[in-house]
Write an enzyme that holds these catalytic residues in place. Structure first.
Site, PDB file in Angstrom:
ATOM      1  N   GLU A   1       3.448 -20.165  21.562  1.00 32.67           N
ATOM      2  CA  GLU A   1       2.183 -20.499  20.763  1.00 32.67           C
ATOM      3  C   GLU A   1       1.870 -21.842  20.808  1.00 32.67           C
ATOM      4  O   GLU A   1       0.566 -22.148  20.610  1.00 32.67           O
ATOM      5  CB  GLU A   1       2.579 -20.316  19.104  1.00 32.67           C
ATOM      6  CG  GLU A   1       2.774 -18.514  18.926  1.00 32.67           C
ATOM      7  CD  GLU A   1       1.553 -17.747  18.971  1.00 32.67           C
ATOM      8  OE1 GLU A   1       0.619 -18.207  18.581  1.00 32.67           O
ATOM      9  OE2 GLU A   1       1.740 -16.821  19.764  1.00 32.67           O
TER      10      GLU A   1
ATOM     11  N   SER B   1      -1.476  22.431 -22.252  1.00 40.25           N
ATOM     12  CA  SER B   1      -0.314  23.101 -22.834  1.00 40.25           C
ATOM     13  C   SER B   1       0.891  22.274 -23.051  1.00 40.25           C
ATOM     14  O   SER B   1       1.743  22.708 -23.777  1.00 40.25           O
ATOM     15  CB  SER B   1       0.054  24.606 -22.406  1.00 40.25           C
ATOM     16  OG  SER B   1      -1.087  25.263 -22.546  1.00 40.25           O
TER      17      SER B   1
END
Length: 870
Positions: free
Chosen positions: A175, A459
């Protein structure tokens, strides 16, 4: 024209002002750069772990599950373990050299353990191949994620001393080859990149140094502009002037992005080494260092798991640069080039992309229960309750179930957006959340439906009616599972609103039913009648007591689940019922360790909020829902362990719910669209199959719910709610639970002893009586000699026929008396034949004076068959 002096003064002042502005700007920029770098450098991520895995006899696990856990922890399979982080497997026997690690209740020393498994559990653990039994061996916790910013990351910070020099060299040559010589910006690197890009006709190389990349990660965005590049260069120079090369390199290696583990970013070489190679960064070799360095420009495209050919070419190119720079020898280069790429570990094939949903629950708990508003960068270590096996099963079964619905249901198949779902799994005894999935795919939608979606529950609300009804202090009545309720259409009159007429699902009505039948078949009109008889306020109090915190409107439609409630609250309320009325807040945190090493234990106290007997009656009725009610599909699928639950379906089938539980595990499943569009399936068709497939993956054992003191079981006729008689058909008899003293008193009046049927007699013919071969005269016998008195004979002629004597009269047998006192023992005694010395037509003896008479007054006799018609 201004004079010459004026011009010079203007120029001088402009230069001074410009210089002052530049100095002030540089000072502010310097202050901003150094301050943020210091904060970022000393900030430690908050690490969120699983809990440690105990290795002791009795712990349930299979050999494959244990090996998968070892692989996720980075243990390496070898022929003979010789150091920490190695293991060997032979069938169901493991030799594991465990690692040393810090734990909230004390540091743990590593060592060599032999673990034998049998029957789906650990059978024995010894210290070494032939050592003494070990009782305290555990595997270190697994890292779920780390939080340093507003995103979820996996990072394991390491010092520069822990990072091998060949990894530092590989990153530098790949890099920023002049990193040790430039002052933050490399002019030669910029011109070299510019020339390479012009020659290729595109952007092939970047001129940014490691320091500039660090600045971009720390302070700036990925914006492509000259302004950002200039600012980036200035800040890089400032950092180089303030900090050493080693400090900058250490910060860079701990902050670089190196791929993704499912939905979580991998940050830094410390975590990348564990993810790609399954070992600490201090143990990686030259080829592995070159591979990490080669991935920096685009980790997802150059991953050895996703693009192995490309990854190998880039790795070898970095190795060649290291050789040319003199960082490695020719022999090291040849050996590294021949080294194979790492294979994808087992953890990358597991469906654990749902972990961020669970972490979301952890962060919320830290904020609400521990006052940690922003856990990012706090340096905390949080040990959680997650079970990765459960989490994987939950995510897999939910996704598979939703895909099945998308293929088979027209309402779902026709929609452009995907149908969503949620699944929560809880350890009932402890209240610990072991798995939580808030949607089908976190990468597509980060909205956590398990925690934040407010949906009508349908329910699912009905068990709260039973809780209030069974408690006399709330209902002001004595209501039992055998109490009868009318299931017929009716209209509820309201003064200041429109009249309301509840309707049953699919329009079927059942007449008079028991409370048990009402819940098993989820009858709406009967549920509303029971709710009205119990009282709306009482039902709301019961729901709030067990864990519902959402606002509940005081309207009769609430009995049918018209309230919007998040799934997590429904899971907590049902867990309270499963714990027999003992409420414990659902939680995900076991321990918190701050950056100073202080431990905060996640103590969670339980509170008995409802009578144990009332909760047990509700659980017993809900078992019938699974055995023969709307959730009978659980049994049809082959799951046989004792379980209770309730389905839920909202208006127009917009939501599909099911919550079911065993004594040990509770799971909630929900299916629906985010925009509340109809999905076209009921709770038993949508949510129930997902629950069933999940529970079959994780449930183990056949333990039934413990019966609390004060519960009596009585066999009743489920059609009448009365004590079953011997004449009740077997298919209507059921063993029902009652609070002692509330069981029915009357024996079934519907099925009485039938009238005896006379036998169909066949009388023989005259020829049969006389036998064959006897010849008669062919004339009717008209006379004969008959005896009238002893020794006296009289001739009878046809004109003087003998009177026919009347046969002796037979008393008609009386029917069996029907017991009206409720005492089954009395009925049985009345059926016994009288003693031989007692005439048949005499009544039986009266009961002795000291025998207790059955209760006669309505106030003292238990309620037997109440008809709730309001």
């Amino acid at each position: 024209m201004p004079s010459r002096g004026t011009v010079f003064r203007t120029i001088a002042w402009s230069v001074v002002i410009l210089a002052i502005v530049m100095v002030v700007s540089a000072g502010l920029l310097y202050y901003q750069a150094t301050k943020r770098f210091e904060i970022r450098r000393v900030s430690l991520p908050t690490l969120i772990y699983t809990d440690a895995t105990p290795l002791r006899p009795g712990v349930e696990t299979t050999a494959d599950q244990l090996e998968a856990r070892l692989q996720r922890l980075g243990y390496r399979a070898v022929e003979e373990p010789s150091k920490e982080g190695e293991y060997n497997r032979e069938g169901t026997t493991f030799a594991i050299w465990g690692r040393s690690f810090d734990y909230p209740d004390g540091d743990r020393e590593g060592g060599l353990y032999t673990v034998n498994l049998a029957g789906g559990a650990i059978e024995s653990v010894t210290n070494g191949p032939e050592g003494a039994p070990v009782e305290t061996a555990i595997l270190e916790p697994e890292l779920l994620t780390s939080i340093l910013s507003d995103r979820l990351e996996n990072r394991s910070p390491v010092t520069l001393e822990q990072i091998p020099e060949h990894l530092q060299d590989a990153v530098i040559v790949a890099e920023d080859v002049r990193f040790r010589r430039h002052a933050g910006v490399d002019p030669l690197g910029i011109f070299r990149a510019l020339f390479a890009n012009l020659r290729s006709g595109g952007v092939r190389e970047g001129g940014s140094t490691l320091t500039q990349q660090l600045v971009k990660n720390y302070y700036l965005t990925g914006e492509q502009s000259y302004r950002r590049k200039i600012l980036e260069a200035f800040m890089a120079v400032i950092l180089e002037a303030r900090y050493s090369k080693n400090e900058i390199l250490s910060a860079y290696l701990n902050d670089i992005y190196l791929g993704r583990d499912q939905s979580i970013s991998i940050i830094g070489v410390g975590q990348a080494s564990r993810f790609y190679f399954g070992k600490p960064v201090s143990e990686i070799g030259i080829s592995e260092s070159a591979l990490l360095a080669s991935m920096i420009p685009s980790p997802n495209n150059y991953s050895p798991f996703e693009a192995p050919d490309t990854a190998k070419k880039r790795r070898d190119r970095v190795l060649k640069r290291m050789l040319d720079a003199g960082e490695i020898t020719e022999e090291e280069y040849e050996e590294a080039v021949e080294t194979a790429l790492p294979e994808a570990p087992d953890r990358t094939r597991r469906n654990l992309g749902s972990i961020p949903f669970f972490v979301d629950a952890v962060i919320r708990e830290l904020q609400e229960n521990y006052g940690i508003d922003d856990p990012a960068g706090q340096g905390l270590s949080v040990y959680t309750t997650i079970d990765l096996g459960w989490q994987e099963a939950a995510a897999t079964r939910l996704k598979t179930g939703l895909e099945r619905l998308a293929r088979t249901v027209p309402e779902i198949r026709s929609r452009p957006e995907p149908v969503q779902g949620a699944l929560i799994a809880v350890d009932v005894p402890s209240g610990e959340i072991r798995a939580l999935v808030g949607g089908r795919d976190f990468e597509i939608s980060q909205f956590n439906r398990a925690l934040s979606a407010e949906r009508q529950v349908g329910s699912l609300f009905k068990p709260f009616i039973l809780l209030a009804a069974f408690e006399p202090s709330l209902s002001k009545q004595n209501i039992t599972p055998a109490t009868q309720v009318k299931d017929e259409p009716f209209t509820y009159k309201r003064r200041f609103a429109r009249d309301w007429s509840p309707k049953n699902y699919e329009g079927a009505y059942y007449g008079v039913v028991t409370v048990r039948q009402m819940l098993e078949k989820s009858m709406n009109t009967a549920s509303v009648r029971l709710g009205l008889a119990t009282g709306l306020d009482a039902v709301i109090r019961a729901a709030k007591a067990v864990g519902i915190e959402a606002e509940l409107d005081e309207v009769p439609a609430l009995f049918l689940g018209s309230a919007d409630i998040p799934p997590i609250q429904m899971a907590e309320a049902y867990t309270t019922i499963a714990r027999m009325g003992s409420r414990i807040p659902l939680h995900t945190v076991r321990y918190i360790v701050d950056e100073d090493g202080d431990v905060v234990k996640g103590e969670v106290d339980s509170l008995q909020v409802f009578p144990e007997r009332d909760a047990y009656l509700v659980v017993d009725v809900m078992k019938g829902v699974v055995d023969r009610g709307t959730a009978a599909g659980v049994r049809a699928s082959g799951f046989r362990a004792p379980a209770a639950g309730k389905t839920g379906t909202t208006n127009d089938r917009r939501d599909s719910w099911f919550i079911g539980f065993t004594p040990d595990i509770l799971a909630l499943t929900w299916v629906g669209f985010d925009d509340n569009a109809p999905i076209g399936v009921s709770g038993s068709e949508g949510a129930l199959p997902i629950w069933t497939s999940f529970i079959r993956d994780v449930a183990d054992g056949n333990r039934d719910f413990a019966v609390p003191p004060g519960i009596t079981f009585v066999t009743i006729d489920r059609t009448t709610g009365q004590l079953a008689s011997p004449y009740c058909p077997e298919n209507v008899q059921i063993s029902e639970a009652f609070k002692s003293g509330t069981q029915p008193a009357l024996t079934c009046q519907k099925h009485l002893r039938p009238e005896p049927e006379l036998p169909d007699l066949e009388f023989p013919s005259f020829e049969d009586l006389m036998g064959e071969g006897i010849e008669g005269t062919g004339d009717v016998l008209e006379g004969g000699i008959f005896r009238t008195e002893p020794g006296e004979e009289q001739q009878q002629t046809p004109s003087q026929p003998r009177p026919i004597e009347e046969p002796p009269r037979m008393e008609r047998r009386q029917p069996l008396p029907v017991d009206t006192s409720g005492s089954r023992r009395e009925v049985e005694r009345q059926r016994e034949p009288p003693p031989r010395d007692q005439p048949q037509d005499e009544p039986p003896d009266e009961p002795p004076d000291d025998e207790e008479d059955p209760p006669s007054s309505e106030s003292s006799r238990p309620n037997e068959s109440m008809s709730l018609v309001r």
